[in-house]
Write a protein that holds these residues in place. Structure first.
Motif, PDB file in Angstrom:
ATOM      1  N   LEU A  33       0.821  -1.210   0.000  1.00 22.99           N
ATOM      2  CA  LEU A  33       0.000   0.000   0.000  1.00 22.99           C
ATOM      3  C   LEU A  33       0.857   1.262   0.000  1.00 22.99           C
ATOM      4  O   LEU A  33       0.494   2.272  -0.609  1.00 22.99           O
ATOM      5  N   GLN A  34       1.991   1.204   0.674  1.00 25.27           N
ATOM      6  CA  GLN A  34       2.864   2.374   0.743  1.00 25.27           C
ATOM      7  C   GLN A  34       3.593   2.634  -0.566  1.00 25.27           C
ATOM      8  O   GLN A  34       3.852   3.789  -0.928  1.00 25.27           O
ATOM      9  N   VAL A  39      -2.033   3.422  -6.448  1.00 26.31           N
ATOM     10  CA  VAL A  39      -2.743   3.892  -5.257  1.00 26.31           C
ATOM     11  C   VAL A  39      -2.341   5.333  -4.960  1.00 26.31           C
ATOM     12  O   VAL A  39      -3.184   6.173  -4.608  1.00 26.31           O
ATOM     13  N   GLY A  40      -1.048   5.624  -5.105  1.00 27.21           N
ATOM     14  CA  GLY A  40      -0.581   6.990  -4.878  1.00 27.21           C
ATOM     15  C   GLY A  40      -1.229   7.985  -5.838  1.00 27.21           C
ATOM     16  O   GLY A  40      -1.589   9.103  -5.451  1.00 27.21           O
ATOM     17  N   VAL A 150      -4.968  -4.144  -4.524  1.00 31.97           N
ATOM     18  CA  VAL A 150      -3.567  -4.388  -4.170  1.00 31.97           C
ATOM     19  C   VAL A 150      -3.481  -5.436  -3.066  1.00 31.97           C
ATOM     20  O   VAL A 150      -2.669  -6.372  -3.137  1.00 31.97           O
ATOM     21  N   LEU A 151      -4.315  -5.300  -2.044  1.00 36.30           N
ATOM     22  CA  LEU A 151      -4.293  -6.254  -0.934  1.00 36.30           C
ATOM     23  C   LEU A 151      -4.649  -7.657  -1.415  1.00 36.30           C
ATOM     24  O   LEU A 151      -4.017  -8.644  -1.004  1.00 36.30           O
ATOM     25  N   GLN A 152      -5.632  -7.759  -2.282  1.00 36.17           N
ATOM     26  CA  GLN A 152      -6.013  -9.063  -2.801  1.00 36.17           C
ATOM     27  C   GLN A 152      -4.891  -9.659  -3.647  1.00 36.17           C
ATOM     28  O   GLN A 152      -4.609 -10.865  -3.573  1.00 36.17           O
ATOM     29  N   ARG A 228       7.937  -8.953  -5.369  1.00 33.93           N
ATOM     30  CA  ARG A 228       8.874  -7.836  -5.206  1.00 33.93           C
ATOM     31  C   ARG A 228       8.381  -6.593  -5.941  1.00 33.93           C
ATOM     32  O   ARG A 228       8.497  -5.474  -5.447  1.00 33.93           O
ATOM     33  N   ASN A 229       7.807  -6.814  -7.119  1.00 28.68           N
ATOM     34  CA  ASN A 229       7.275  -5.688  -7.887  1.00 28.68           C
ATOM     35  C   ASN A 229       6.114  -5.021  -7.151  1.00 28.68           C
ATOM     36  O   ASN A 229       6.024  -3.790  -7.091  1.00 28.68           O
ATOM     37  N   VAL A 230       5.230  -5.822  -6.577  1.00 30.85           N
ATOM     38  CA  VAL A 230       4.078  -5.278  -5.838  1.00 30.85           C
ATOM     39  C   VAL A 230       4.541  -4.545  -4.579  1.00 30.85           C
ATOM     40  O   VAL A 230       3.990  -3.499  -4.218  1.00 30.85           O
ATOM     41  N   LEU A 231       5.559  -5.084  -3.919  1.00 23.57           N
ATOM     42  CA  LEU A 231       6.046  -4.486  -2.675  1.00 23.57           C
ATOM     43  C   LEU A 231       6.925  -3.266  -2.924  1.00 23.57           C
ATOM     44  O   LEU A 231       7.211  -2.507  -1.991  1.00 23.57           O
TER      45      LEU A 231
END
Length: 438
Positions: A33-34, A39-40, A150-152, A228-231
């Motif tokens: 999320l960060q 999302v940003g 994103v969470l899913q 890694r890409n998502v994080l």
């Protein structure tokens, strides 16, 4: 083949061993999320639309305008009415002498300050403010939707890697079992008690099992790259995942989930908010038929015409009205009506689609619950089988191959149970996403 297996196991061990602390699912969600740029962007859109609301609210305030002009007149010439320009009357010239009309100047200056306060447009401005506020609510809903997606996505990758790890344990157990069988066949060949064809068959089976190990490791590397890409971490970052303890959660009825989605599902909320915004647009289009009336006032200064006052002020009403526009306003109003019908149809479609997805996710939950019950029984029995064969092996009553066969069956049962548990967790996460719950 042994080199292939060794290389594959080395890749797996290096991937997991470099990380000092296991990454939990909650940590992965927070990191995603960060760092997620989409999302940003959605969050920044909320700020943009909030500023648009402030802009819309300023339109009902008076407008203050100032203008000024300075000119240097290169050729200065006075304008006069010459004597006798109107002829003679009773022998007397009219006028009897030159009359100055305009005195030329080099420096000319014009300036004005004016204010305009809208009156009849206040109703339309108020509707515009409501439409801008609706855009803020739409942007906020889009943020919630992006965060839920994103969470899913993180949960799917996280659980996928954990399931692949269990599949790898099973595949390694099959490799060990095949190697034990191959050892027995090679021993029997030395004693002349079997045929070479059995050895070749087991070698082929061992190669297949080693291929499965490599395939699973490749899949895990793909999962890790996507995670890694998502994080938002570097491609060289290594980590291991903390195991997930799956506990039963309180499950509502299907009807309760369907009702909750009508108010909280992001897509349904967006469809409702779009209808709300279209209604404001329709209301504004109807108000365009009214004339524009406002109060106008101001101050002027000039030194061009000497006979006119240098300083002056004015105050009054301003009226503008587009009496006939050849159907333009009617066309705009009909466009808004068409947009409203489209939005209402899309809302109905979205509600039906969400209801179908919730029904599918709910079936997954109940199916996973049944699978977990059966898989638990299988694991319990397989563990008892391994315990009994271990005791028998220690007593010299069973071969190592027999014990390995039971361990392979146990690994398969544990993998099935784990997959069913994580499928249950994913189904719960999916239905939470559909109902707007984190």
């Amino acid at each position: 083949m042994k080199k292939v297996l060794f290389y594959s196991l080395l890749l797996m061990s290096s991937f997991y061993a470099q990380a000092q602390e296991a990454l939990t699912l909650d940590q992965a969600k927070r990191m995603a999320l960060q760092s997620n740029r989409l999302v940003g962007i959605q969050r920044e859109k909320v700020k943009e639309n909030e500023l648009k609301v402030l802009e819309a609210k300023t339109k009902n305030k008076p407008m203050f305008l100032a203008s000024g002009t300075y000119l240097f007149n290169g050729i200065k010439k006075d304008l006069e009415l010459p004597m006798g320009a109107f002829g003679q009357v009773g022998g007397t010239y009219l006028p009897q002498q030159n009359i100055p009309l305009f005195k030329g100047k080099h420096n000319l200056l014009l300036g004005s300050v004016a204010a305009y306060q809208p009156i009849s447009q206040l109703g339309k401005i108020k509707v515009g403010v409501k439409a801008a506020e609706a855009d803020v609510r739409i942007a906020e809903t889009q943020v919630s939707k992006a965060e839920l997606e994103v969470l899913q996505g993180v949960e799917k990758l996280y659980y996928g890697m954990l399931i692949a790890q269990k599949q790898l344990d099973e595949a390694n157990a099959n490799v060990q079992l095949t190697q034990a069988k191959l050892y027995d066949v090679e021993s029997a060949l030395l004693a002349g008690k079997t045929d070479e064809v059995y050895k070749v068959g087991l070698q082929a089976e061992l190669a297949n099992q080693q291929q499965k190990v490599v395939q699973i490791i490749n899949q895990m590397e793909d999962y890790a790259a996507d995670l890694r890409n998502v994080l938002g971490v570097q491609d060289t970052t290594s980590f291991k995942l903390a195991d997930v303890h799956v506990e039963p959660v309180s499950i509502q009825t299907l009807e309760a989930y369907q009702q909750e989605a009508k108010n909280a599902n992001p897509d349904v909320k967006l469809a409702n908010q779009t209808i709300e915004k279209v209604n404001y647009g329709l209301e504004a289009a109807k108000k365009d038929k009214l004339p524009n009336i406002g109060v106008v006032g101001g101050y002027t200064y000039q030194n061009v015409v000497s006979d006119l006052p240098n300083n002056n002020y004015f105050l009054g009403l301003n009226l503008s009205w587009d009496i006939y526009d050849f159907g333009k306003r009617k066309s705009q109003e009909n466009q808004r009506l068409s947009q409203k019908k489209q939005a209402e149809e899309y809302l109905a479609y979205t509600q039906e689609d969400v209801a179908a997805k919730i029904g599918k996710a709910y079936r997954k939950i109940t199916q996973s619950q049944r699978l977990i019950t059966v898989a638990n029984q299988a694991v319990t029995l397989r563990r008892e089988e391994v315990r009994m064969k271990t005791n028998a092996r220690e007593a010299g009553l069973k071969l190592e191959k027999d014990l390995l066969e039971s361990k392979v069956n146990l690994a398969k049962a544990e993998q099935d149970l784990y997959s069913a548990q994580l499928a249950y967790r994913l189904a719960v996460a999916e239905i939470n996403t559909l109902t707007g719950t984190r």
